[in-house]
Design a protein around this motif. Sequence first.
Motif, mmCIF file in Angstrom:
data_model
loop_
_atom_site.group_PDB
_atom_site.id
_atom_site.type_symbol
_atom_site.label_atom_id
_atom_site.label_comp_id
_atom_site.label_asym_id
_atom_site.label_seq_id
_atom_site.Cartn_x
_atom_site.Cartn_y
_atom_site.Cartn_z
ATOM 1 N N UNK A 63 -3.609 -10.452 5.777
ATOM 2 C CA UNK A 63 -4.167 -11.392 4.803
ATOM 3 C C UNK A 63 -5.318 -12.270 5.309
ATOM 4 N N UNK A 64 -5.331 -12.662 6.592
ATOM 5 C CA UNK A 64 -6.451 -13.507 7.051
ATOM 6 C C UNK A 64 -7.802 -12.805 6.986
ATOM 7 N N UNK A 65 -7.820 -11.480 6.816
ATOM 8 C CA UNK A 65 -9.116 -10.778 6.693
ATOM 9 C C UNK A 65 -9.904 -11.307 5.493
ATOM 10 N N UNK A 66 -9.215 -11.710 4.436
ATOM 11 C CA UNK A 66 -9.917 -12.217 3.244
ATOM 12 C C UNK A 66 -10.675 -13.506 3.573
ATOM 13 N N UNK A 67 -9.987 -14.417 4.223
ATOM 14 C CA UNK A 67 -10.628 -15.710 4.549
ATOM 15 C C UNK A 67 -11.734 -15.490 5.578
ATOM 16 N N UNK A 68 -11.478 -14.613 6.554
ATOM 17 C CA UNK A 68 -12.506 -14.325 7.558
ATOM 18 C C UNK A 68 -13.761 -13.761 6.884
ATOM 19 N N UNK A 69 -13.579 -12.975 5.836
ATOM 20 C CA UNK A 69 -14.730 -12.431 5.114
ATOM 21 C C UNK A 69 -15.571 -13.564 4.500
ATOM 22 N N UNK A 70 -14.891 -14.583 3.955
ATOM 23 C CA UNK A 70 -15.635 -15.696 3.358
ATOM 24 C C UNK A 70 -16.415 -16.472 4.421
ATOM 25 N N UNK A 71 -15.868 -16.497 5.628
ATOM 26 C CA UNK A 71 -16.508 -17.259 6.703
ATOM 27 C C UNK A 71 -17.595 -16.446 7.404
ATOM 28 N N UNK A 72 -17.310 -15.160 7.649
ATOM 29 C CA UNK A 72 -18.215 -14.294 8.422
ATOM 30 C C UNK A 72 -18.255 -12.895 7.797
ATOM 31 N N UNK A 73 -18.945 -12.762 6.651
ATOM 32 C CA UNK A 73 -18.958 -11.455 5.973
ATOM 33 C C UNK A 73 -19.488 -10.333 6.855
ATOM 34 N N UNK A 74 -20.319 -10.692 7.842
ATOM 35 C CA UNK A 74 -20.923 -9.649 8.699
ATOM 36 C C UNK A 74 -19.901 -8.964 9.600
ATOM 37 N N UNK A 75 -18.673 -9.501 9.656
ATOM 38 C CA UNK A 75 -17.621 -8.838 10.451
ATOM 39 C C UNK A 75 -17.071 -7.592 9.745
ATOM 40 N N UNK A 76 -17.434 -7.420 8.466
ATOM 41 C CA UNK A 76 -16.827 -6.353 7.661
ATOM 42 C C UNK A 76 -17.912 -5.438 7.092
ATOM 43 N N UNK A 77 -17.534 -4.170 6.871
ATOM 44 C CA UNK A 77 -18.464 -3.296 6.150
ATOM 45 C C UNK A 77 -17.680 -2.371 5.219
ATOM 46 N N UNK A 78 -18.315 -2.013 4.122
ATOM 47 C CA UNK A 78 -17.648 -1.161 3.137
ATOM 48 C C UNK A 78 -18.650 -0.636 2.131
ATOM 49 N N UNK A 79 -18.145 -0.206 0.992
ATOM 50 C CA UNK A 79 -19.015 0.372 -0.040
ATOM 51 C C UNK A 79 -18.694 -0.207 -1.413
ATOM 52 N N UNK A 80 -19.723 -0.342 -2.226
ATOM 53 C CA UNK A 80 -19.532 -0.759 -3.617
ATOM 54 C C UNK A 80 -19.226 0.496 -4.428
ATOM 55 N N UNK A 81 -17.989 0.638 -4.846
ATOM 56 C CA UNK A 81 -17.547 1.902 -5.466
ATOM 57 C C UNK A 81 -16.581 1.616 -6.624
ATOM 58 N N UNK A 82 -16.153 2.673 -7.269
ATOM 59 C CA UNK A 82 -15.136 2.545 -8.309
ATOM 60 C C UNK A 82 -13.741 2.632 -7.681
ATOM 61 N N UNK A 83 -12.882 1.705 -8.079
ATOM 62 C CA UNK A 83 -11.493 1.731 -7.610
ATOM 63 C C UNK A 83 -10.591 1.535 -8.827
ATOM 64 N N UNK A 84 -9.668 2.467 -9.036
ATOM 65 C CA UNK A 84 -8.740 2.379 -10.178
ATOM 66 C C UNK A 84 -7.308 2.376 -9.642
ATOM 67 N N UNK A 85 -6.402 1.823 -10.440
ATOM 68 C CA UNK A 85 -5.008 1.702 -10.014
ATOM 69 C C UNK A 85 -4.135 2.657 -10.826
ATOM 70 N N UNK A 86 -3.305 3.412 -10.145
ATOM 71 C CA UNK A 86 -2.395 4.346 -10.818
ATOM 72 C C UNK A 86 -1.151 3.589 -11.314
ATOM 73 N N UNK A 87 -0.893 3.696 -12.620
ATOM 74 C CA UNK A 87 0.305 3.044 -13.156
ATOM 75 C C UNK A 87 1.232 4.038 -13.856
ATOM 76 N N UNK A 88 0.791 5.292 -13.977
ATOM 77 C CA UNK A 88 1.563 6.227 -14.785
ATOM 78 C C UNK A 88 2.464 7.167 -14.015
ATOM 79 N N UNK A 89 2.156 7.425 -12.766
ATOM 80 C CA UNK A 89 2.874 8.470 -12.031
ATOM 81 C C UNK A 89 3.995 7.900 -11.171
ATOM 82 N N UNK A 90 5.162 8.527 -11.193
ATOM 83 C CA UNK A 90 6.252 8.080 -10.320
ATOM 84 C C UNK A 90 5.887 8.288 -8.861
ATOM 85 N N UNK A 91 5.248 9.411 -8.591
ATOM 86 C CA UNK A 91 4.983 9.791 -7.208
ATOM 87 C C UNK A 91 3.920 8.919 -6.551
ATOM 88 N N UNK A 92 2.909 8.540 -7.314
ATOM 89 C CA UNK A 92 1.784 7.804 -6.710
ATOM 90 C C UNK A 92 1.594 6.423 -7.358
#
Length: 312
Positions: free
Chosen positions: A243-272
């Motif tokens: 959880x502290x990664x979130x606060x660290x991002x607000x303080x020092x965003x340059x410590x993190x890297x990622x991509x601006x992408x689509x992210x969806x949440x599965x709510x229908x499948x038992x398995x996933x």
Amino acid sequence: MLPRKIIIDTDPGQDDAVAILLALASPELELLGITCVAGNVPLELTARNARIVCELAGRPEIRVFAGCARPLARKLVTAEHVHGKTGLDGIDLPDPEMPLQDQHAVDFLIDTLRREAPGSVTLVPIGPLTNIATALQRAPDIAPRIAGIVLMGGAYFEVGNITPTAEFNIYVDPEAAKHVFAAGVPLTIMPLDVTHKALVTRARVDAFRALPGRVGPAVASWTEFFERFDKEKYGSEGAPLHDPCTIAFLLRPELFSGRHINVEIETGSDLTLGMSVADWWRVSGRAPNATFMKDIDAEGFFALLTERLARL
Ligand code: BDR
Ligand code: CA
């Protein structure tokens, strides 16, 4: 520069506690309040634990609110097997004396976002997303007023920690997560792909324990408690400090890297159920809705955390 206004929405949890401490130690942030949700342990305990953490930091004036006691559409799943019976096992700390606020956490979120200037408040959810989704459902007008949401949850390359395909915070309340991910609010996500690289090694625990005052040794005892489970499970050198990664991002965003992408949440499948389906390779054609982090400068992160905890 004026400090950035934040609200931490949380289910402490030792790693939640460290996130709260990091925020309290950081003058760049103004913590408007802590909203508690059921997750790692039931609501009564998360609302208690958040206050214990504020008192440990010598900040009893911080306002702590209790929110939703159960997910939107499912039975609560908790994680005492990781965090212990109290959620903060590892060191005995006194019961809190500071009061819990009378107002419900969801009302506090709505009122604050309506009162503060648009675009001035960042939400930092580090537990299941029940409170945030409930606030957005009840008051859709707050969505465009939120500066951004920086959350811990989900996984793509690391897949899951509570089921083979789901991360705990999303799994506990997938309907809430789905709602938040579709709300059109700028989202930054710290998934397991990042947090499994933020490992509390022996040397890092020793550095916490050597800090002057009560906070460093408490953080060392907490991490030693929950790492027993994670080390066995992952065979890693230490436990992830999610959880502290979130606060660290607000303080020092340059410590993190990622991509601006689509992210969806599965709510229908038992398995996933609760899977965060991240279109890392941009193959779906779906519009990006989140900055999904993947890498962290772990040395830089622990240096920041240790330096800040030393201030408390
Ligand atoms: C998340 O689940 C909880 O157990 C931790 O506090 C963290 O927020 C990691 O999957
Ligand atoms: Ca948490």
